[in-house]
Design a protein around this motif. Structure first.
Motif, mmCIF file in Angstrom:
data_model
loop_
_atom_site.group_PDB
_atom_site.id
_atom_site.type_symbol
_atom_site.label_atom_id
_atom_site.label_comp_id
_atom_site.label_asym_id
_atom_site.label_seq_id
_atom_site.Cartn_x
_atom_site.Cartn_y
_atom_site.Cartn_z
ATOM 1 N N UNK A 148 14.583 -2.879 -13.522
ATOM 2 C CA UNK A 148 15.912 -3.490 -13.604
ATOM 3 C C UNK A 148 16.790 -3.072 -12.437
ATOM 4 N N UNK A 149 16.414 -1.999 -11.748
ATOM 5 C CA UNK A 149 17.126 -1.551 -10.564
ATOM 6 C C UNK A 149 16.529 -2.138 -9.278
ATOM 7 N N UNK A 150 15.505 -2.979 -9.416
ATOM 8 C CA UNK A 150 14.931 -3.630 -8.248
ATOM 9 C C UNK A 150 13.692 -2.976 -7.684
ATOM 10 N N UNK A 151 13.021 -2.101 -8.445
ATOM 11 C CA UNK A 151 11.815 -1.434 -7.957
ATOM 12 C C UNK A 151 10.716 -2.449 -7.680
ATOM 13 N N UNK A 152 10.017 -2.359 -6.538
ATOM 14 C CA UNK A 152 8.898 -3.272 -6.258
ATOM 15 C C UNK A 152 7.793 -3.145 -7.303
ATOM 16 N N UNK A 153 7.075 -4.246 -7.531
ATOM 17 C CA UNK A 153 6.043 -4.277 -8.572
ATOM 18 C C UNK A 153 4.964 -3.227 -8.352
ATOM 19 N N UNK A 154 4.473 -3.108 -7.122
ATOM 20 C CA UNK A 154 3.351 -2.207 -6.870
ATOM 21 C C UNK A 154 3.712 -0.761 -7.188
ATOM 22 N N UNK A 168 -1.433 -5.933 -8.494
ATOM 23 C CA UNK A 168 -0.204 -6.533 -9.034
ATOM 24 C C UNK A 168 0.795 -6.873 -7.937
ATOM 25 N N UNK A 169 0.680 -6.250 -6.773
ATOM 26 C CA UNK A 169 1.623 -6.547 -5.695
ATOM 27 C C UNK A 169 1.499 -7.980 -5.210
ATOM 28 N N UNK A 170 0.385 -8.631 -5.505
ATOM 29 C CA UNK A 170 0.175 -10.020 -5.085
ATOM 30 C C UNK A 170 0.837 -11.009 -6.038
ATOM 31 N N UNK A 171 1.315 -10.520 -7.183
ATOM 32 C CA UNK A 171 1.965 -11.390 -8.156
ATOM 33 C C UNK A 171 3.472 -11.424 -7.913
ATOM 34 N N UNK A 172 4.134 -12.404 -8.495
ATOM 35 C CA UNK A 172 5.582 -12.520 -8.431
ATOM 36 C C UNK A 172 6.189 -11.858 -9.672
ATOM 37 N N UNK A 173 7.382 -11.295 -9.547
ATOM 38 C CA UNK A 173 7.995 -10.634 -10.705
ATOM 39 C C UNK A 173 8.091 -11.522 -11.936
ATOM 40 N N UNK A 215 0.807 -1.215 0.000
ATOM 41 C CA UNK A 215 0.000 0.000 0.000
ATOM 42 C C UNK A 215 0.842 1.267 0.000
ATOM 43 N N UNK A 216 1.819 1.414 0.919
ATOM 44 C CA UNK A 216 2.661 2.623 0.831
ATOM 45 C C UNK A 216 3.407 2.706 -0.498
ATOM 46 N N UNK A 217 3.830 1.554 -1.015
ATOM 47 C CA UNK A 217 4.528 1.558 -2.295
ATOM 48 C C UNK A 217 3.648 2.045 -3.430
ATOM 49 N N UNK A 218 2.391 1.565 -3.463
ATOM 50 C CA UNK A 218 1.477 1.995 -4.519
ATOM 51 C C UNK A 218 1.160 3.485 -4.398
#
Length: 298
Positions: A71-77, A125-130, A42-45
């Protein structure tokens, strides 16, 4: 002529986005993302939804920036919310919308609902895997960046000279521009073909009523593929003919998803993820527009 109009309008913004992505690749360290951005969904989104204020790019320029950040590792959400919100929640588009409509329900509705829909889709989308969302090459870089942050051995290396780093950034920017330009060209050609084969009068003729008006302007936004920096002035022409909810849906859905940006998504995401990136904003903006018409008046 229509193809050239769409392409020439979008190409400078794609170039700007590619330049930003090249600078991110060279000057943004993976540990900075891990250190300053939240990991919770949630904070990420929410952060992703307002990142457009710092990266004022349209729907074309945001795609290479998002790919580089992943590519720098940003979270999906964060990336999904930024991808969908940045074309509207940025200073340039906010000012153009205000110039077209002034302070009022359309201006406020566009900003607020764009942000909310982007946050909701980011949370989904945060519930999915990269590996379920990103292309293999992007996913591998994302994984390596995350591992680099956690396994960093704290040995510092002398940075390259500033001039060499800028040269490297511009080289990467050129690569990103050429890589994404093929999707832009294909999307512009398809949008031009749709505009030629499907007369706008056919869509406008059925654009009445609280539900059908929203559907028609969403379809028009997808087909026209107008850049978010100027679409407010096009929407102004529809304000006297269509319902307010339909106009807001046009201004919310179009910058998130159109023909050219949908094809550009294929350079970052897997096809199934692209389908969700199209359907979720479509459904949410449709519900928003219909709710507006039924509860706040036509």
């Amino acid at each position: 002529t229509i193809f050239l109009g769409i392409f020439i309008e979008a190409a400078p913004f794609l170039l700007a986005g590619a330049l930003v992505s090249g600078l991110i690749a060279v000057f943004v360290d993976q540990s900075a993302i891990d250190r300053y951005l939240p990991k919770a969904a949630l904070p990420g989104a929410l952060i992703g939804g307002v990142m457009g204020l710092a990266f004022p790019v349209c729907e074309c320029g945001v795609v290479p920036v998002v790919r580089r950040l992943y590519e720098k590792g940003l979270p999906l959400s964060i990336g999904i919310a930024f991808l969908l919100a940045a074309p509207v929640v940025n200073p340039v588009v906010i000012l153009s919308t205000y110039s077209a409509f002034g302070w009022g329900p359309i201006f406020v509705g566009r900003i607020v609902f764009s942000f909310l829909i982007a946050v909701v889709v980011g949370l989904i989308f945060s519930r999915a895997k990269p590996e379920e969302v990103l292309l293999p090459a992007v996913c591998q870089a994302h994984h390596d960046a995350c591992c680099h942050v956690h396994d960093h051995d704290h040995h510092e290396h002398a940075p390259a000279p500033l001039g060499r780093r800028f040269a490297q950034a511009f080289t990467l920017a050129g690569d990103d521009f050429l890589d994404m330009a093929r999707y832009l060209i294909a999307g512009s050609m398809l949008a031009a073909a749709m505009q030629t084969l499907v007369p706008q009068s056919a869509l406008l003729a059925v654009g009445q009523g609280p539900v059908i008006s929203v559907v028609v302007l969403q379809a028009l936004a997808f087909v026209l593929s107008v850049c978010s920096t100027v679409d407010a002035f096009l929407a102004l022409a529809f304000a006297g003919t269509f319902t307010t909810g339909a106009v807001i849906a046009f201004l919310v859905f179009g910058p998130m998803v159109d023909i050219k940006s949908s094809l550009m998504f294929l350079g970052v995401f897997q096809r199934r993820a692209v389908a969700y990136l199209i359907v979720l904003p479509l459904v949410l903006s449709l519900l928003m527009g219909v709710w507006w018409n039924l509860n706040l008046g036509w």
